[in-house]
Design an enzyme around this catalytic site. Structure first.
Site, mmCIF file in Angstrom:
data_model
loop_
_atom_site.group_PDB
_atom_site.id
_atom_site.type_symbol
_atom_site.label_atom_id
_atom_site.label_comp_id
_atom_site.label_asym_id
_atom_site.label_seq_id
_atom_site.Cartn_x
_atom_site.Cartn_y
_atom_site.Cartn_z
ATOM 1 N N CYS A 103 -1.463 -19.574 -4.006
ATOM 2 C CA CYS A 103 -2.363 -18.678 -4.749
ATOM 3 C C CYS A 103 -2.795 -19.268 -6.096
ATOM 4 O O CYS A 103 -3.702 -18.748 -6.744
ATOM 5 C CB CYS A 103 -1.685 -17.324 -4.968
ATOM 6 S SG CYS A 103 -1.055 -16.626 -3.443
ATOM 7 N N HIS A 241 -4.722 -13.776 -10.640
ATOM 8 C CA HIS A 241 -4.510 -13.716 -9.194
ATOM 9 C C HIS A 241 -4.200 -12.259 -8.838
ATOM 10 O O HIS A 241 -3.430 -11.584 -9.515
ATOM 11 C CB HIS A 241 -3.361 -14.635 -8.806
ATOM 12 C CG HIS A 241 -2.902 -14.427 -7.404
ATOM 13 N ND1 HIS A 241 -3.793 -14.382 -6.355
ATOM 14 C CD2 HIS A 241 -1.665 -14.230 -6.874
ATOM 15 C CE1 HIS A 241 -3.114 -14.172 -5.235
ATOM 16 N NE2 HIS A 241 -1.828 -14.066 -5.520
ATOM 17 N N ASN A 271 -4.690 -8.968 -1.543
ATOM 18 C CA ASN A 271 -4.375 -10.303 -2.044
ATOM 19 C C ASN A 271 -5.043 -11.341 -1.137
ATOM 20 O O ASN A 271 -4.666 -11.473 0.029
ATOM 21 C CB ASN A 271 -2.846 -10.456 -2.049
ATOM 22 C CG ASN A 271 -2.381 -11.813 -2.546
ATOM 23 O OD1 ASN A 271 -3.167 -12.756 -2.639
ATOM 24 N ND2 ASN A 271 -1.103 -11.919 -2.849
HETATM 25 O O1 UT7 Z 1 0.401 -13.962 -3.915
HETATM 26 C C1 UT7 Z 1 1.685 -13.913 -4.438
HETATM 27 C C2 UT7 Z 1 2.617 -13.482 -3.408
HETATM 28 N N1 UT7 Z 1 3.000 -12.138 -3.334
HETATM 29 C C3 UT7 Z 1 3.274 -11.255 -4.298
HETATM 30 O O2 UT7 Z 1 2.933 -11.382 -5.427
HETATM 31 C C4 UT7 Z 1 4.061 -10.053 -3.896
HETATM 32 C C5 UT7 Z 1 5.049 -9.661 -4.961
HETATM 33 N N2 UT7 Z 1 5.862 -8.545 -4.547
HETATM 34 C C6 UT7 Z 1 5.390 -7.274 -4.417
HETATM 35 O O3 UT7 Z 1 4.238 -7.021 -4.663
HETATM 36 C C7 UT7 Z 1 6.364 -6.195 -4.041
HETATM 37 O O4 UT7 Z 1 7.673 -6.715 -4.074
HETATM 38 C C8 UT7 Z 1 6.088 -5.563 -2.643
HETATM 39 C C9 UT7 Z 1 4.806 -4.764 -2.699
HETATM 40 C C10 UT7 Z 1 5.981 -6.670 -1.589
HETATM 41 C C11 UT7 Z 1 7.217 -4.648 -2.264
HETATM 42 O O5 UT7 Z 1 7.357 -3.616 -3.236
HETATM 43 P P1 UT7 Z 1 8.810 -3.192 -3.769
HETATM 44 O O6 UT7 Z 1 8.616 -2.095 -4.699
HETATM 45 O O7 UT7 Z 1 9.462 -4.459 -4.288
HETATM 46 O O8 UT7 Z 1 9.496 -2.679 -2.447
HETATM 47 P P2 UT7 Z 1 10.869 -3.172 -1.799
HETATM 48 O O9 UT7 Z 1 10.669 -4.480 -1.116
HETATM 49 O O10 UT7 Z 1 11.949 -3.053 -2.819
HETATM 50 O O11 UT7 Z 1 11.082 -2.067 -0.685
HETATM 51 C C12 UT7 Z 1 11.360 -0.691 -1.020
HETATM 52 C C13 UT7 Z 1 11.433 0.134 0.250
HETATM 53 C C14 UT7 Z 1 12.321 -0.496 1.321
HETATM 54 O O12 UT7 Z 1 12.994 0.573 1.980
HETATM 55 P P3 UT7 Z 1 14.512 0.914 1.608
HETATM 56 O O13 UT7 Z 1 15.293 -0.328 1.942
HETATM 57 O O14 UT7 Z 1 14.517 1.228 0.155
HETATM 58 O O15 UT7 Z 1 14.801 2.089 2.505
HETATM 59 C C15 UT7 Z 1 11.360 -1.126 2.293
HETATM 60 O O16 UT7 Z 1 11.867 -1.179 3.608
HETATM 61 O O17 UT7 Z 1 10.131 0.226 0.843
HETATM 62 C C16 UT7 Z 1 10.199 -0.157 2.221
HETATM 63 N N3 UT7 Z 1 8.920 -0.786 2.585
HETATM 64 C C17 UT7 Z 1 7.874 -0.070 3.018
HETATM 65 N N4 UT7 Z 1 7.694 1.235 3.260
HETATM 66 C C18 UT7 Z 1 6.492 1.626 3.719
HETATM 67 C C19 UT7 Z 1 8.599 -2.089 2.519
HETATM 68 N N5 UT7 Z 1 7.319 -2.258 2.930
HETATM 69 C C20 UT7 Z 1 6.861 -1.017 3.249
HETATM 70 C C21 UT7 Z 1 5.622 -0.541 3.722
HETATM 71 N N6 UT7 Z 1 5.489 0.782 3.933
HETATM 72 N N7 UT7 Z 1 4.584 -1.366 3.947
#
Ligand code: UT7
Length: 379
Positions: A103, A241, A271
């Protein structure tokens, strides 16, 4: 910029994986993304963006001397997507290569092209960020597939003796985080021996990448501003980005900068990796948020880990000799694209027919030259 035709909303996404609009929007800011169809590819989107950028810059394809395509979703491992676009544009005086810095790739590409222009080696370059992320997504992994979209953006860079343009850049990498996000390919031990990841499918540790992004954004923007001898107060807009609105909010807080100065297209496009900065730049220009002489900042971050911050004074005056009017240039550009298509076809036909003739026993080429080469070899 160029976008695929098809839109995939968060509600559409909920029919593919266990997710919903509320979760996606509150955690990322995304409402929808564009997804390429079978005919739309990294090269075709990149080509469309490059043509629009050439038209905007009132420049002919044969004036371009370098084409860089920043992408993580190239058409082939080789040859480069840049070469394909070079042929389609009929940019017959240009070198072309792809750049892999995830990215951050677009900002790296601008830096490479700027250095080539400043060294005097070339005068005009096109830098393209183009991605079809949808093709490398694991559509069963809801933590990644909801984030990404497809698209392309391009800029034309030209030399100028006036002060301005790219004022400073800071390019960095931290290979210790190489396992945090990526797409394994043929040379990878992950595919050959470990089976840790699916080939050609993206894996990501979202939380770690989030932490990394919020840590480096403010820091590297300040480093780039120091190099340019400017402060954050001198900046009109930051074009970051587009990964997640929460990352942009956190960076704005760290820099004590009004959030509205961060251009965000996360909601419409998601993204789009290396394409996200030129696409956001395009939207900012269309909205009239960038004027001549404004100082703007690019900040990219992603796989590698890599990151790149750049300060630009927009709209430097060009040293263009008196040129024929834009209508005449537009006409010549159209002809150049048409000729490029036929030129490539003709060359392919000639290459194939010379092979057939050779099979049929006809000698193709200059006999005398062949004899001379053989003589030299014998000696
Ligand atoms: O281009 C550069 C590359 N990428 C990035 O910059 C991404 C950077 N990271 C992020 O933007 C965030 O970490 C995410 C959006 C990917 C994830 O958000 P988060 O607030 O860090 O969520 P998490 O991974 O801590 O997950 C929280 C909960 C989990 O459930 P439990 O374990 O708490 O029950 C996940 O299983 O949300 C769940 N979850 C979802 N629920 C509904 C994860 N993905 C989803 C989803 N829909 N799509």
């Amino acid at each position: 910029m160029a976008l695929p035709e098809q839109v995939l909303t968060n509600d559409d996404m909920a029919a593919i994986v266990d997710t919903n609009d509320e979760w996606i929007h509150s955690r990322t800011g995304i409402r929808q993304r564009y997804i390429a169809n079978d005919k739309e590819t990294t090269a075709s989107l990149g080509l469309m963006a490059a043509k629009k950028a050439l038209a905007q810059a009132n420049t002919l394809p044969n004036e371009v001397q370098l084409i860089i395509v920043a992408t993580s979703t190239p058409e082939n491992i080789f040859p480069s997507t840049a070469s394909l676009i070079q042929g389609w544009l009929g940019a017959n005086r240009a070198g072309a290569f792809d750049l892999s810095a995830a990215c951050s790739g677009f900002v790296y590409g601008i830096d490479m092209a700027t250095q080539a222009i400043r060294s005097g080696s070339i005068n005009t370059a096109i830098v393209i960020g183009s991605e079809t992320m949808s093709r490398i997504l694991d559509w069963q992994d809801r933590s990644t597939c909801i984030l990404f979209g497809d698209g392309a953006g391009a800029v034309v860079l030209q030399g100028s003796s006036e002060y301005g343009g790219v004022l400073s850049s800071v390019l960095r990498s931290d290979g210790s985080g190489y396992d945090l996000l990526g797409v394994p390919s043929v040379g990878s031990v992950d595919i050959a021996y470990n089976n840790d990841h699916k080939p050609y499918k993206m894996h990501m540790n979202g939380r770690e990448v989030f932490r990394f992004a919020t840590r480096i954004m403010g820091e590297s923007i300040e480093q780039a501003l120091d190099k340019a001898e400017l402060t954050i107060e001198d900046v009109t807009v930051v074009v970051p980005h587009q990964a997640n609105n929460r990352i942009l909010e956190s960076a704005a807080r760290n820099l004590k900068l009004d959030e509205s100065k961060f251009i965000s297209t996360v909601e419409q496009f998601g993204n789009t990796s290396a394409a996200s900065i030129p696409m956001a730049l395009c939207v900012a220009l269309e909205q009239g948020r960038i004027k001549d002489d404004d100082n703007i900042v690019f900040i990219g971050f992603g796989g590698g880990l890599t990151w790149a911050a750049m300060v630009i004074q927009w709209g430097a005056k060009l040293d263009q000799e008196s040129r024929s009017g834009p209508i005449f240039i537009r006409f010549r550009r159209r002809i150049a694209y048409l000729l490029a298509r036929w030129h490539a076809r003709l060359k392919r036909i000639l290459r194939r027919s010379s092979n057939w003739l050779a099979v049929l026993g006809f000698r193709v080429g200059n006999d005398k030259e062949i004899r001379l080469k053989t003589d030299r070899h014998d000696r």
